[in-house]
Design a protein around this motif. Structure first.
Motif, short mmCIF file in Angstrom:
data_model
loop_
_atom_site.label_atom_id
_atom_site.label_comp_id
_atom_site.label_asym_id
_atom_site.label_seq_id
_atom_site.Cartn_x
_atom_site.Cartn_y
_atom_site.Cartn_z
N ARG A 289 0.86 -1.17 0.00
CA ARG A 289 0.00 0.00 0.00
C ARG A 289 0.91 1.23 0.00
NH1 ARG A 289 -2.69 -2.15 5.05
NH2 ARG A 289 -2.23 -0.09 5.84
N SER A 290 0.35 2.36 -0.38
CA SER A 290 1.15 3.59 -0.44
C SER A 290 1.20 4.33 0.89
CB SER A 290 0.59 4.51 -1.53
OG SER A 290 -0.75 4.85 -1.22
N ASP A 291 0.54 3.81 1.93
CA ASP A 291 0.50 4.48 3.24
C ASP A 291 1.91 4.78 3.74
OD1 ASP A 291 -1.94 3.30 2.71
OD2 ASP A 291 -2.25 2.56 4.73
N GLU A 292 2.08 5.99 4.27
CA GLU A 292 3.36 6.38 4.85
C GLU A 292 3.64 5.58 6.13
OE1 GLU A 292 5.72 8.51 3.61
OE2 GLU A 292 4.42 8.50 1.84
N ILE A 293 4.90 5.43 6.45
CA ILE A 293 5.32 4.76 7.67
C ILE A 293 5.67 5.85 8.68
CG2 ILE A 293 7.01 3.17 8.68
CD1 ILE A 293 7.41 2.11 5.75
N SER A 294 5.17 5.73 9.89
CA SER A 294 5.43 6.76 10.89
C SER A 294 6.91 6.78 11.27
CB SER A 294 4.57 6.54 12.13
OG SER A 294 5.09 5.48 12.92
N GLN A 295 7.37 7.96 11.63
CA GLN A 295 8.76 8.10 12.07
C GLN A 295 9.00 7.29 13.34
OE1 GLN A 295 11.15 9.68 10.19
NE2 GLN A 295 12.47 8.57 11.62
N GLN A 296 8.01 7.20 14.20
CA GLN A 296 8.15 6.41 15.42
C GLN A 296 8.38 4.94 15.09
OE1 GLN A 296 5.13 6.89 18.46
NE2 GLN A 296 5.70 4.98 19.45
N ASP A 297 7.61 4.40 14.14
CA ASP A 297 7.81 3.00 13.73
C ASP A 297 9.20 2.80 13.12
OD1 ASP A 297 5.39 2.16 14.70
OD2 ASP A 297 4.41 2.02 12.74
N LEU A 298 9.63 3.73 12.27
CA LEU A 298 10.97 3.63 11.68
C LEU A 298 12.04 3.67 12.77
CD1 LEU A 298 10.62 5.84 8.50
CD2 LEU A 298 10.99 3.37 8.56
N ASN A 299 11.87 4.57 13.73
CA ASN A 299 12.84 4.67 14.82
C ASN A 299 12.92 3.36 15.61
OD1 ASN A 299 13.33 7.32 14.11
ND2 ASN A 299 12.12 8.19 15.78
N GLU A 300 11.77 2.76 15.89
CA GLU A 300 11.76 1.52 16.66
C GLU A 300 12.34 0.36 15.86
OE1 GLU A 300 7.79 1.03 18.25
OE2 GLU A 300 7.95 2.90 19.39
N ILE A 301 12.07 0.32 14.57
CA ILE A 301 12.65 -0.73 13.71
C ILE A 301 14.17 -0.60 13.71
CG2 ILE A 301 12.93 -1.45 11.30
CD1 ILE A 301 9.87 -0.73 11.01
N PHE A 302 14.67 0.63 13.56
CA PHE A 302 16.12 0.79 13.49
C PHE A 302 16.80 0.72 14.86
CE2 PHE A 302 15.06 1.67 9.18
CZ PHE A 302 16.10 1.02 8.53
N GLU A 303 16.02 0.85 15.93
CA GLU A 303 16.57 0.55 17.25
C GLU A 303 16.85 -0.95 17.34
OE1 GLU A 303 15.56 0.91 22.01
OE2 GLU A 303 14.19 1.81 20.57
N ALA A 304 15.97 -1.77 16.78
CA ALA A 304 16.20 -3.22 16.73
C ALA A 304 17.41 -3.54 15.87
CB ALA A 304 14.96 -3.94 16.21
#
Length: 171
Positions: free
Chosen positions: A17-32
């Motif tokens: 889908r074209s839905d944007e990814i939240s910055q919070q989700d990106l931050n948590e993914i890259f914390e992992a």
């Protein structure tokens, strides 16, 4: 979600889908990703997040024309920087280090409802050009990142007893 549930349910996604990814989700993914183990804890990686539509199309073309890659809201280009440690005193560890970090990315993304697809078929020189990556840096993997359009059925796997050996190698 329980880790084993994430591992069992994760799928390679090829429609986004074209839905944007939240910055919070990106931050948590890259914390992992940041927490992934690496030889000597050198963390020899850098991840480029591509959101620009023109660059996404060019990257998809450089990935053997796999157009679905460019449909995701973000493309992640995983790069190895510097040198890592060694494995078995014969092999540099950076490809394995990056593979572990990308696996953290993939599993963490799935936990957030986001899909990925590990892309290994790419023209590294073209990716370098598109992303302004120096020649001393190696591109190890690429993955689109976004919300799946649909659920993908599970694929078959070899039974556990066919992938382990007891005490010594056997066919």
């Amino acid at each position: 979600m329980d880790l084993m549930e994430i591992i069992k349910n994760r799928r390679s996604i090829r429609k986004y889908r074209s839905d944007e990814i939240s910055q919070q989700d990106l931050n948590e993914i890259f914390e992992a990703v940041q927490l992934a183990p690496s030889a000597n804890n050198l963390q020899p990686w850098k991840f480029i997040l591509i959101r620009n539509d023109k660059k996404k199309r060019l990257i998809a073309q450089a990935c053997a024309g796999q157009e679905f890659i460019g449909e995701a809201p973000v493309i992640v280009v995983a790069c190895a920087i510097g040198r890592g440690g060694y494995i078995g005193k014969y092999m540099e560890s950076w490809p394995v280090d990056l593979a572990i970090a990308v696996t953290h990315l993939i599993l963490s993304a799935w936990n957030k409802g986001l899909g990925t697809c590990w892309i290994g078929d790419f023209d590294e020189d073209k990716i370098r050009e598109i992303c302004s990556i120096p020649h001393v840096v190696r591109v190890v993997a690429i993955t689109p990142l976004g919300y799946p359009v649909k659920t993908v059925p599970p694929t078959s796997r070899r039974p556990v007893e066919r992938i382990i050996c007891q005490e010594s190698f056997s066919e």
